[in-house]
Design an enzyme around this catalytic site. Sequence first.
Site, PDB file in Angstrom:
ATOM      1  N   GLY A 181      -3.606  -0.606  18.052  1.00  0.00           N
ATOM      2  CA  GLY A 181      -3.810  -0.828  16.628  1.00  0.00           C
ATOM      3  C   GLY A 181      -2.938   0.093  15.791  1.00  0.00           C
ATOM      4  N   HIS A 196     -12.972  11.838  10.101  1.00  0.00           N
ATOM      5  CA  HIS A 196     -13.538  10.985   9.055  1.00  0.00           C
ATOM      6  C   HIS A 196     -13.615   9.524   9.470  1.00  0.00           C
ATOM      7  CE1 HIS A 196     -14.342   9.435   5.032  1.00  0.00           C
ATOM      8  NE2 HIS A 196     -13.283   8.649   5.112  1.00  0.00           N
ATOM      9  N   GLN A 197     -12.548   8.996  10.086  1.00  0.00           N
ATOM     10  CA  GLN A 197     -12.519   7.568  10.403  1.00  0.00           C
ATOM     11  C   GLN A 197     -13.375   7.198  11.611  1.00  0.00           C
ATOM     12  OE1 GLN A 197      -9.001   5.264  10.190  1.00  0.00           O
ATOM     13  NE2 GLN A 197      -8.044   6.523   8.615  1.00  0.00           N
ATOM     14  N   THR A 251      -2.426   6.094  16.835  1.00  0.00           N
ATOM     15  CA  THR A 251      -0.971   6.236  16.927  1.00  0.00           C
ATOM     16  C   THR A 251      -0.279   5.240  16.005  1.00  0.00           C
ATOM     17  OG1 THR A 251      -1.127   7.028  19.205  1.00  0.00           O
ATOM     18  CG2 THR A 251       0.995   6.176  18.499  1.00  0.00           C
ATOM     19  N   ASP A 252       0.332   5.792  14.950  1.00  0.00           N
ATOM     20  CA  ASP A 252       0.985   4.948  13.957  1.00  0.00           C
ATOM     21  C   ASP A 252       2.307   5.548  13.470  1.00  0.00           C
ATOM     22  OD1 ASP A 252       0.061   7.117  12.559  1.00  0.00           O
ATOM     23  OD2 ASP A 252      -1.143   5.987  11.135  1.00  0.00           O
ATOM     24  N   LYS A 297       0.855  -1.183   0.000  1.00  0.00           N
ATOM     25  CA  LYS A 297       0.000   0.000   0.000  1.00  0.00           C
ATOM     26  C   LYS A 297       0.889   1.230   0.000  1.00  0.00           C
ATOM     27  CE  LYS A 297      -2.256   1.899   3.570  1.00  0.00           C
ATOM     28  NZ  LYS A 297      -3.311   2.233   4.558  1.00  0.00           N
ATOM     29  N   SER A 316      -5.124  12.129  15.742  1.00  0.00           N
ATOM     30  CA  SER A 316      -3.730  12.265  15.311  1.00  0.00           C
ATOM     31  C   SER A 316      -2.928  12.995  16.383  1.00  0.00           C
ATOM     32  CB  SER A 316      -3.658  13.008  13.975  1.00  0.00           C
ATOM     33  OG  SER A 316      -4.322  14.267  14.055  1.00  0.00           O
TER      34      SER A 316
END
Length: 330
Positions: free
Chosen positions: A301, A146-147, A230-231, A76, A208
Amino acid sequence: MKDMPETQGLVIVGEAECERLVGRKDAFDAVEAVFGAMAKGDAWNFPVVREAIGYADALYGFKSGFDKAGKVLGVKSGGYWPGNMDKGLTNHQSTVFLFDPDTGQLAALVGGNYLTAVRTAASSAVSIAHLARKDAKVLGMVGAGHQSQFQLRAAAEQRDFEKVVAWNPHPEMLPKLGAVAEELGLPFEAVTQEQLGAQADVIITITSAFEPLLMKDWIKPGTHIACMGTDTKGKQEVDAALVAATTVFTDEVAQSISIGEAQHAIAEGSLTEDRITPIGAVINGAHPGRSSDDEITLFDGTGVGLQDLAVASVAARLAEEEGSAKRVSL
């Protein structure tokens, strides 16, 4: 790609087709299966590339992997453009490339925006299904972007919730989330962070943020928390002391300790890597999951490439079966 009919040329599945074809149940099943395969060592993610490009305040990168069990190989490509909302676009933009694992040929090009949202929601939903108390009644939502709407819809299918409480750093965004709750037949209340922690049996954080939004002392016993925002290194949604006080599960341990919610507790030494369990172990029955009604469980996640590849493979297969997929020759 698993179960896809053999065809000539490159299959292209656009955003509209993905949204029409791939439902929440499809995404849940695909994500649950790939988490289980990861825990068995039958699927693995490759190192993530994620960088600030120095333009438009954008983050851009690649997530890739191979699911040997499902025969899904791909990448991706995309990232986060914070100014997109003002342009009528979603901030997250991505595309999935799927390759034939037998030949290395490019097999499918799949729109990734809707699939990113639905697979992220499926991930938290899988954690709720396997870790939340069966009698959970109040769902707490931290974040209203949005999510969050995808998260709310997916979570509501996992338990018999009776109410949704929510907080967002920009309160003016909450009515849109409230409208989704109303559509689902759930009372909705905007609350403070402390009130949310005091009421919620399940909490989803989807922001975010780069600072803790929930503190340890605000969370009641028996809560399940799904930290989904958190990514990236430096991001943070909850207090590190809260993370350290919970039983931690994750999609992938390597990402959890480096770019996930656990990174801060790991850095300060209050949490060690051996205390973090892949949720696939619970799915496969190798770990019992929740051990008591008072235990606080947390799902970190971080978002792994295999999630994206799994749902994109479903989209490509369904489009092929329906005959709606575009096909071109390279």
